[in-house]
Write an enzyme that holds these catalytic residues in place. Structure first.
Site, PDB file in Angstrom:
ATOM      1  N   ASP A  31     -42.440  37.705  16.012  1.00  0.00           N
ATOM      2  CA  ASP A  31     -42.229  36.284  16.303  1.00  0.00           C
ATOM      3  C   ASP A  31     -42.846  35.419  15.213  1.00  0.00           C
ATOM      4  OD1 ASP A  31     -40.983  37.053  18.581  1.00  0.00           O
ATOM      5  OD2 ASP A  31     -42.577  36.469  19.960  1.00  0.00           O
ATOM      6  N   PHE A  34     -40.601  35.355  12.189  1.00  0.00           N
ATOM      7  CA  PHE A  34     -39.423  34.540  12.505  1.00  0.00           C
ATOM      8  C   PHE A  34     -39.762  33.051  12.381  1.00  0.00           C
ATOM      9  CE2 PHE A  34     -36.636  32.144  15.267  1.00  0.00           C
ATOM     10  CZ  PHE A  34     -35.379  32.685  15.006  1.00  0.00           C
ATOM     11  N   ASP A  35     -40.903  32.656  12.958  1.00  0.00           N
ATOM     12  CA  ASP A  35     -41.308  31.248  12.930  1.00  0.00           C
ATOM     13  C   ASP A  35     -41.547  30.753  11.503  1.00  0.00           C
ATOM     14  OD1 ASP A  35     -41.101  31.105  15.644  1.00  0.00           O
ATOM     15  OD2 ASP A  35     -43.235  31.417  16.043  1.00  0.00           O
ATOM     16  N   SER A  80     -10.676  29.825  40.143  1.00  0.00           N
ATOM     17  CA  SER A  80     -11.662  30.530  40.950  1.00  0.00           C
ATOM     18  C   SER A  80     -11.083  31.883  41.335  1.00  0.00           C
ATOM     19  CB  SER A  80     -12.007  29.713  42.197  1.00  0.00           C
ATOM     20  OG  SER A  80     -10.832  29.439  42.936  1.00  0.00           O
ATOM     21  N   LEU A  81     -11.903  32.740  41.937  1.00  0.00           N
ATOM     22  CA  LEU A  81     -11.446  34.080  42.313  1.00  0.00           C
ATOM     23  C   LEU A  81     -11.299  34.201  43.814  1.00  0.00           C
ATOM     24  CD1 LEU A  81     -13.712  36.307  40.037  1.00  0.00           C
ATOM     25  CD2 LEU A  81     -11.259  36.023  39.817  1.00  0.00           C
ATOM     26  N   GLU A 111     -16.526  44.507  36.458  1.00  0.00           N
ATOM     27  CA  GLU A 111     -17.657  43.766  35.893  1.00  0.00           C
ATOM     28  C   GLU A 111     -18.538  43.247  37.015  1.00  0.00           C
ATOM     29  OE1 GLU A 111     -16.124  40.766  33.042  1.00  0.00           O
ATOM     30  OE2 GLU A 111     -14.232  41.839  33.251  1.00  0.00           O
ATOM     31  N   LYS A 113     -20.600  40.550  39.013  1.00  0.00           N
ATOM     32  CA  LYS A 113     -20.402  39.110  39.209  1.00  0.00           C
ATOM     33  C   LYS A 113     -21.772  38.440  39.234  1.00  0.00           C
ATOM     34  CE  LYS A 113     -17.938  35.832  42.169  1.00  0.00           C
ATOM     35  NZ  LYS A 113     -19.046  34.903  42.390  1.00  0.00           N
ATOM     36  N   ASP A 115     -24.485  35.386  39.280  1.00  0.00           N
ATOM     37  CA  ASP A 115     -24.548  34.122  40.008  1.00  0.00           C
ATOM     38  C   ASP A 115     -25.224  33.074  39.135  1.00  0.00           C
ATOM     39  OD1 ASP A 115     -24.061  32.473  42.090  1.00  0.00           O
ATOM     40  OD2 ASP A 115     -25.728  33.124  43.329  1.00  0.00           O
ATOM     41  N   GLU A 170     -21.144  32.941  31.978  1.00  0.00           N
ATOM     42  CA  GLU A 170     -22.001  32.463  33.057  1.00  0.00           C
ATOM     43  C   GLU A 170     -23.382  32.166  32.482  1.00  0.00           C
ATOM     44  OE1 GLU A 170     -21.434  31.881  37.313  1.00  0.00           O
ATOM     45  OE2 GLU A 170     -20.107  32.483  35.686  1.00  0.00           O
ATOM     46  N   TYR A 222     -17.678  36.969  29.685  1.00  0.00           N
ATOM     47  CA  TYR A 222     -16.818  37.913  30.401  1.00  0.00           C
ATOM     48  C   TYR A 222     -15.319  37.753  30.141  1.00  0.00           C
ATOM     49  CZ  TYR A 222     -16.570  33.886  33.604  1.00  0.00           C
ATOM     50  OH  TYR A 222     -16.404  32.638  34.134  1.00  0.00           O
ATOM     51  N   LYS A 309     -17.451  41.083  47.271  1.00  0.00           N
ATOM     52  CA  LYS A 309     -18.781  40.546  47.544  1.00  0.00           C
ATOM     53  C   LYS A 309     -19.641  41.591  48.255  1.00  0.00           C
ATOM     54  CE  LYS A 309     -18.750  36.295  46.065  1.00  0.00           C
ATOM     55  NZ  LYS A 309     -19.284  35.310  46.912  1.00  0.00           N
ATOM     56  N   CYS A 403     -19.396  10.904  70.788  1.00  0.00           N
ATOM     57  CA  CYS A 403     -19.731  10.871  69.364  1.00  0.00           C
ATOM     58  C   CYS A 403     -21.191  10.478  69.176  1.00  0.00           C
ATOM     59  CB  CYS A 403     -18.823   9.874  68.648  1.00  0.00           C
ATOM     60  SG  CYS A 403     -19.236   9.664  66.898  1.00  0.00           S
ATOM     61  N   CYS A 406     -21.026   6.732  67.268  1.00  0.00           N
ATOM     62  CA  CYS A 406     -20.467   5.505  67.857  1.00  0.00           C
ATOM     63  C   CYS A 406     -20.295   5.590  69.371  1.00  0.00           C
ATOM     64  CB  CYS A 406     -19.130   5.163  67.194  1.00  0.00           C
ATOM     65  SG  CYS A 406     -17.815   6.354  67.579  1.00  0.00           S
ATOM     66  N   CYS A 421     -13.841  12.731  67.132  1.00  0.00           N
ATOM     67  CA  CYS A 421     -14.093  11.364  67.568  1.00  0.00           C
ATOM     68  C   CYS A 421     -12.846  10.554  67.217  1.00  0.00           C
ATOM     69  CB  CYS A 421     -15.312  10.777  66.854  1.00  0.00           C
ATOM     70  SG  CYS A 421     -15.476   8.994  67.106  1.00  0.00           S
ATOM     71  N   CYS A 427     -15.868   4.198  63.561  1.00  0.00           N
ATOM     72  CA  CYS A 427     -16.986   5.147  63.510  1.00  0.00           C
ATOM     73  C   CYS A 427     -17.534   5.195  62.081  1.00  0.00           C
ATOM     74  CB  CYS A 427     -16.497   6.523  63.950  1.00  0.00           C
ATOM     75  SG  CYS A 427     -17.800   7.759  64.058  1.00  0.00           S
TER      76      CYS A 427
END
Length: 668
Positions: A31, A34-35, A80-81, A111, A113, A115, A170, A222, A309, A403, A406, A421, A427
């Site tokens: 490091d 590198f710096d 989306s899947l 693959e 998934k 989060d 992701e 991905y 899932k 309700c 209201c 309602c 309302c």
């Protein structure tokens, strides 16, 4: 070596060291070394500003301030899947795939998934050009400055890559980094972050990119999307992306059949707990790009991919009370208020009870010990009651009859799961909810006006419906809490700009029950304006493509209501778009009017999208599957065998790319 060459050499060295450390996890220098090199480059760049490069390793420290993140439309939509939760559901998905493709040999890319927060990054000539959040899938926020601070993302690619393409990935926060951030907050007496996913997502919208640079964010890639890609399958694409310098998870595997897919799932259902990141399932993709093109997309998801899932984590806790929420349509949702408990990385205090039937089915009572899980890892729900711990004097839950907002008596239709309602125009949560829906991003997208401000305007008697927004003035807004001059100006300006929103989105914004984005587009395209739509009969509506009786009845009821008609008349007088604006293509003809085409296979001169656009530009319609209503099949090389068989069986003409060119070049 002159200064320009020294600067370029240092940049290339530091980029390689970044790649070794953050992507390959095999650093070759310390490091400290590198710096020193980074400091040397920084000093040279300061002395020679003429050699500035926005993608230099020195720019990764951030420092730029973004007050407002610009909204950018994705060149390629981010879908989306679909989710599955069992092997049976995966086998059903495979049957649907084979029904379209026919008797072909299928391979799958498996693959994990992860989060996190989805991102789309555009590269031009090997350099990072732009990074955009997923947003609503059609458009997102430009967060380029923040993304450049994530060291796992290459600023300059290596190897032989296309001129321009998008890469999808992701943005995640590893457990170790997340815990370190929380420990630092606890030490200074601040509230810790709730979970890694939300923290990663929130980091992308920080205004100061220097703050983003301090966070240990990572990025796992991905998918690559673009024209003339140098590979023909998902798995080959992952391998190529890794060679270009992207961090692609090494856990991905090519499966030759569904049995191997199941083996991958079973292995990672156990081993995922040893990973340094959050993961909630497996994504299975048909490997061949040609097969992916044949399968195409639904309105929301690719037909060629599905998520499996993992079984949700469960915990038990005490149910302290039940409260009732009123939605914009008047639907009542019971909510369980729980003793706070840790679940799947978050503190859970509330869970949805769905409706009266669910409460009765589970016999849920206040004071019960209940089992809670996250449905699809997103919304907590109660799945059972621990009857062994129930108090002897517990009382059965009685669903409310009026309700909570209201006090109007609730109603419930014969086929309805929810209570409602009926006080539609009196309302408060319904009124506020409809206005909040009207201004939302997918609807009128009114900048300067959020959900809390809508409630503020209503509670101060400035708006009672969404048409009132167009009469609110800066002078009325300024005295309100947290409203400065600039805020008032932005709000009024945002309302004024919304008059340019196209008819299909205005129609969605009206909040007609069961009329979502897709249905609104269908109705706008068919009826062209609000007047024609408002006069349509039930049978006329049902005959519109994909409009069923339930939707049609809801549209009829909406326009039969005099208050709704009065509001629409006011919106019309303010200049809101209630008519489709036809975009005139100077090269368009009507030569294909009334003809339906199905496009299949790989083409030499044009892309599939080009051919589909040409069909529509010349008055034709593009079908997704072959049926008796199909007039022509436009076929390229390697046309799907199932489509070929069906076309032959129905004696539908099969034409080539050249045949099609001649067809549209003919004069009437």
């Amino acid at each position: 070596m002159d200064n320009q060459n020294t600067i370029q050499t240092l940049r290339e060295e530091l980029n390689q060291h970044n790649h070794n450390y953050y992507v390959l996890d095999t650093p070759t220098i310390s490091d400290f070394e590198f710096d020193l090199k980074l400091k040397q480059l920084q000093e040279l760049e300061n002395k020679h500003p003429e050699y500035f490069d926005e993608n230099s390793p020195t720019q990764r420290v951030g420092g730029s301030i973004t007050k407002n993140f610009q909204t950018v439309k994705h060149d390629h939509r981010m879908y989306s899947l679909d989710n599955s939760y069992s092997k049976e559901e995966l086998l059903d998905w495979e049957k649907r795939v084979q029904k379209v493709l026919g008797d072909v040999s299928l391979e799958y890319t498996c693959e994990l998934k992860y989060d996190g927060a989805s991102i789309s990054i555009t590269y031009e000539n090997g350099k990072l050009k732009r990074a955009v959040t997923r947003g609503d899938g059609v458009q997102g926020d430009d967060v380029t400055n923040n993304i450049k601070t994530i060291k796992a993302i290459p600023l300059q690619l290596k190897g032989d890559f296309p001129e321009t393409f998008d890469v999808r990935g992701e943005i995640i926060l590893p457990f170790a980094g997340f815990e370190k951030m929380n420990q630092e907050l606890i030490e200074i007496g601040e509230t810790p972050y709730s979970n890694p996913r939300n923290t990663a997502s929130g980091s992308l919208k920080l205004q100061d990119s220097a703050e983003v640079a301090k966070r240990p964010l990572d990025c796992l890639l991905y998918f690559i999307i673009g024209n003339k890609l140098p590979f023909k399958s998902q798995f080959e694409g992952l391998e190529t992306a890794r060679n270009w310098g992207f961090k692609v998870p090494k856990e991905s595997k090519l499966a030759h059949n569904m049995e191997e897919v199941f083996q991958f799932i079973e292995y990672w259902d156990v081993q995922r707990h040893d990973l340094p990141y959050e993961t909630d399932g497996v994504v299975i993709k048909v490997n061949s790009f040609q097969h992916q093109e044949e399968l195409g997309f639904t309105a929301k998801s690719p037909r060629w991919a599905i998520a499996y899932k993992f079984k949700s984590e469960q915990v038990s806790t005490k149910l302290n009370s039940i409260s009732y929420q009123v939605g914009r349509t008047g639907a009542i949702t019971p909510v369980a208020n729980l003793e706070p408990v840790q679940l799947a990385g978050t503190i859970v205090k509330r869970a949805s009870l769905h409706n009266a039937d669910q409460i009765e089915k589970l016999d849920i009572r206040i004071g019960d010990t209940v089992f809670v899980e996250k449905g699809g890892e997103i919304i907590p729900k109660i799945i059972a009651v621990d009857l062994n711990k129930r108090s002897e004097n517990s009382e059965q839950t009685k669903y409310i009859t009026h309700c909570p907002e209201c006090q109007t008596e609730l109603i419930r239709g014969e086929s309805e799961a929810n209570h409602y309602c009926p006080n539609f125009y009196g309302c408060p949560p319904q009124i506020i909810g409809r206005i909040q829906h009207f201004i939302s991003r997918k609807a009128m997208d009114i900048e300067g006006l959020g959900g809390e401000t809508v409630a503020l305007l209503y509670n101060n008697n400035l708006v009672y419906n969404y048409a009132d927004l167009y009469e609110v003035t800066e002078e009325q807004i300024l005295p309100l809490e947290r409203m400065a001059q600039k805020s008032a100006e932005n709000l009024v300006k945002g309302v004024e700009n919304s008059k340019n929103i196209p008819f299909e989105r205005v129609l969605y914004a009206l909040g007609i029950r069961f009329v979502g984005e897709t249905v609104a587009k269908k109705l706008a395209k068919h009826y062209k304006n609000i007047d024609t739509l408002s006069k349509a009969s039930l049978i006329d509506l049902i005959l519109v493509d994909e409009i069923g009786e339930r939707i049609a009845q809801s549209v009829i009821e909406f326009f039969e209501n005099q208050e709704n008609r009065r509001i629409i008349d006011r919106l019309n007088s303010f200049g809101v778009q209630f008519e489709t604006v036809e975009i005139i293509n100077p090269n368009a003809t009507n030569i294909l009017l009334g003809k339906t085409f199905v496009v299949s296979g790989v083409f030499e001169e044009f892309s599939r999208d080009d051919l589909k656009k040409a069909i529509e530009d010349n008055g034709g319609k593009v079908g997704s599957s072959i049926s008796a209503k199909t007039d022509f099949v436009l076929a390229g090389a390697n046309m799907g065998p199932a489509k070929l068989e069906k076309a032959v069986k129905l004696t539908i003409p099969i034409i080539s790319e050249n045949d099609f060119k001649k067809m549209i070049n003919e004069t009437e």
